[in-house]
Design an enzyme around this catalytic site. Structure first.
Site, PDB file in Angstrom:
ATOM      1  N   GLU A 240       0.826  -1.203   0.000  1.00 35.47           N
ATOM      2  CA  GLU A 240       0.000   0.000   0.000  1.00 35.47           C
ATOM      3  C   GLU A 240       0.864   1.258   0.000  1.00 35.47           C
ATOM      4  O   GLU A 240       1.875   1.340   0.684  1.00 35.47           O
ATOM      5  CB  GLU A 240      -1.012   0.025   1.147  1.00 35.47           C
ATOM      6  CG  GLU A 240      -2.096   1.093   1.008  1.00 35.47           C
ATOM      7  CD  GLU A 240      -2.844   1.032  -0.343  1.00 35.47           C
ATOM      8  OE1 GLU A 240      -2.316   1.570  -1.332  1.00 35.47           O
ATOM      9  OE2 GLU A 240      -3.939   0.443  -0.396  1.00 35.47           O
ATOM     10  N   GLY A 318      -5.398  -2.162  -4.143  1.00 36.07           N
ATOM     11  CA  GLY A 318      -6.301  -2.317  -3.012  1.00 36.07           C
ATOM     12  C   GLY A 318      -7.493  -1.397  -3.033  1.00 36.07           C
ATOM     13  O   GLY A 318      -8.555  -1.716  -2.490  1.00 36.07           O
ATOM     14  N   ASP A 319      -7.335  -0.221  -3.668  1.00 37.83           N
ATOM     15  CA  ASP A 319      -8.452   0.721  -3.788  1.00 37.83           C
ATOM     16  C   ASP A 319      -9.116   0.624  -5.157  1.00 37.83           C
ATOM     17  O   ASP A 319      -9.787   1.536  -5.609  1.00 37.83           O
ATOM     18  CB  ASP A 319      -7.974   2.149  -3.526  1.00 37.83           C
ATOM     19  CG  ASP A 319      -6.878   2.593  -4.492  1.00 37.83           C
ATOM     20  OD1 ASP A 319      -6.452   1.775  -5.339  1.00 37.83           O
ATOM     21  OD2 ASP A 319      -6.447   3.752  -4.396  1.00 37.83           O
ATOM     22  N   HIS A 484       0.972  -9.679 -48.040  1.00 37.40           N
ATOM     23  CA  HIS A 484       2.245  -9.004 -47.786  1.00 37.40           C
ATOM     24  C   HIS A 484       2.488  -8.004 -48.903  1.00 37.40           C
ATOM     25  O   HIS A 484       2.208  -8.254 -50.082  1.00 37.40           O
ATOM     26  CB  HIS A 484       3.400 -10.005 -47.681  1.00 37.40           C
ATOM     27  CG  HIS A 484       3.716 -10.754 -48.935  1.00 37.40           C
ATOM     28  ND1 HIS A 484       4.581 -10.276 -49.892  1.00 37.40           N
ATOM     29  CD2 HIS A 484       3.289 -11.959 -49.391  1.00 37.40           C
ATOM     30  CE1 HIS A 484       4.685 -11.150 -50.884  1.00 37.40           C
ATOM     31  NE2 HIS A 484       3.902 -12.186 -50.609  1.00 37.40           N
TER      32      HIS A 484
END
Length: 520
Positions: A240, A318-319, A484
């Site tokens: 964090e 984490g957020d 090509h």
């Protein structure tokens, strides 16, 4: 020669100890150069349990992580009617039943809605809701990451920005400075420098609640604390408010330049929650683990002791910072810190299953076959379609070419992403990346699950326009064919306003020889 532990052990051992010793014997065989006769019978969570650090979470889309596991691996949801199906195993302790997914999703598309925890803790991951830094996520496309594991075609989890999974109400996961370990098998070919492709311990409210409230593996090219050495991607610890490569944040290890574009990577983090954490990585296809850091917790406030909250996150921060991309095949979290010996035994087992191994079929346009595409125009009959700096080009490839050139010129035929009667071409050495046209030019790009990508990456084979070989019509521009021109690859019509639409040698340029793959 076996380690001393195996030669001097007591006569009476628990079955758990025997499982660990068997895994160590496999390592010993690898160290002295003798491959094990068969894959180890002890799977990662068996090994960790034997070492006294049992799994409290075990997630995989490709295989069982306990030799006794016989349940479902993940759930898919069908776009056509919203129905769901659980995808299980071919056998107890075995590999995913990808054919069940193919059958259920036939004629439509599916997303992955839940990844089941194989441990007794039932810490299942579902699509993540909104957080402090991101809106609610969406599920990953179920067919974006086909791969061979254990000789079987299975599917991994390919995360694009805006995708992620989470469980905020877990059981047994470390909290408030408790010790834990974790690993995941990911890929060094599908990464970016956005926050945050994580797997591990996170906040229970989808918010940033402060230093030390996370303890998760991060894998990507984001350098939070300078200096970082090389180009990455690096295995880092998301604790964090920082991606840490050491107690100071920045890398103190000049030899840690990242894994590079390694198709399959083992990434490992362990943390005693008080005063020590360690980072390791390995090639998931061969060899052992390398420790890039082992030392004190970050010196900034709040990290010693840690303050983990015990949620599990996959694919975001984490957020719910969800700008990252990444690949996930399997991962576990443990109670307590595993021994280095157990880590090596797990790595040995990962290597033994053969991530990214041959599909078993070559030289045809059948789904799963590995091929190379050779130009048939008289100028260029030794040149093959390959990716180079992401772009599709043709260039000479011979038996004396480098391994990289041969791999870049090898493709896996997949059922058409937009139409199963057509084909799509997956890169052999960049799992989950497909040949796709954009502004008529072909390039190698990661599959993002959108309808536009599916259409752009689908080609319909027909008899070669020159009377030889095979021509491939674009699914969404059916009068344009894979061609090509000046050594680049386009979808081109026979005459038109673009230079690559020139009628000169068009029939030959759009006719390809489907040949055996250059990569072994």
């Amino acid at each position: 020669m076996l380690p001393r532990l195996l030669r001097s052990c007591p006569r009476r051992l628990t079955s758990a100890a025997l499982s660990l010793l068997a895994a160590l014997a496999t390592i010993a065989a690898l160290v002295v150069g003798a491959p094990p006769a068969a894959a180890a019978s002890s799977l990662p969570c068996d090994v960790y349990a034997a070492a006294g650090t049992p799994c409290v979470a075990a997630h995989s889309l490709v295989r069982a992580l306990y030799s006794s596991y016989s349940g479902s691996l993940y759930q898919v949801k069908r776009a056509s009617d919203g129905a769901t199906a659980n995808i299980g195993l071919l056998a107890t302790g075995g590999y995913a039943d990808a054919a069940a997914q193919d059958s259920f999703c036939s004629g439509t598309t599916c997303i992955i809605t839940e990844i089941y925890d194989q441990s007794a803790r039932h810490n299942h991951l579902t699509v993540e809701g909104a957080g402090g830094a991101g809106a609610a996520d969406v599920g990953a496309p179920a067919d974006a990451l086909p791969v061979t594991v254990g000789g079987h075609q299975v599917y991994g989890l390919e995360i694009s920005a805006g995708m992620g999974y989470r469980d905020n109400t877990t059981s047994g996961v470390a909290v408030n400075g408790q010790a834990e370990g974790m690993y995941m098998v990911t890929s060094g070919t599908h990464v970016n420098n956005r926050c945050c492709f994580d797997y591990g311990n996170a906040e229970t409210n989808n918010l940033d609640t402060g230093n030390g409230h996370m303890d998760a593996i991060n894998f990507g090219t984001e350098c939070w604390f300078s200096p970082c050495y090389g180009q990455g991607p690096w295995v880092q610890a998301d604790l964090e408010n920082g991606l840490f490569q050491s107690d100071a944040g920045y890398s103190k290890n000049t030899s840690d330049t990242g894994t590079g574009p390694t198709p399959f990577v083992t990434a490992l983090l362990k943390n005693n929650g008080q005063n020590h954490f360690a980072l390791k990585y390995g090639n998931a296809q061969s060899g052992g683990l390398t420790t890039t850091y082992s030392g004190g917790e970050p010196t900034a406030g709040g990290y010693s002791p840690m303050h983990q909250e015990g949620a599990i996150v996959l694919g975001t921060g984490g957020d719910n910072s969800n700008g990252s991309i990444g690949s996930f095949f399997e991962g576990v979290m443990t109670s307590g810190i595993p021994t280095d010996e157990a880590d090596e035994a797990v790595q040995s087992n990962i290597v033994s299953v053969g991530y990214g191994g041959p599909t078993g079929s070559t030289g045809t346009l059948s789904a799963g076959s590995e091929i190379s595409l050779r130009a048939t125009t008289s100028c260029c009959t030794t040149e093959y379609v390959r990716h180079q700096n992401n772009a599709a080009v043709i260039s000479p490839v011979t038996s004396s070419s480098s391994s990289l050139d041969k791999n870049d010129a090898t493709w896996i035929v997949r059922r058409g992403l937009a139409d199963s009667s057509c084909v799509s071409f997956e890169s052999r050495n960049y799992p989950g990346d497909f040949l796709r046209h954009y502004d008529f030019r072909l390039s190698r790009q990661p599959m993002d699950g959108t309808g536009q990508f599916r259409a752009d990456a689908t080609f319909c084979p027909q008899t070669g326009k020159s009377g030889t070989g095979t021509s491939f019509a674009s699914y969404n521009y059916p009068t344009r064919y894979l061609r090509h021109y000046d050594h680049n690859v386009y979808i081109a019509s026979n005459g038109g306003s673009n230079t690559w639409d020139s009628s000169a040698s068009w029939s030959a340029d759009v006719s390809w020889a489907v040949s055996s793959p250059w990569a072994p």
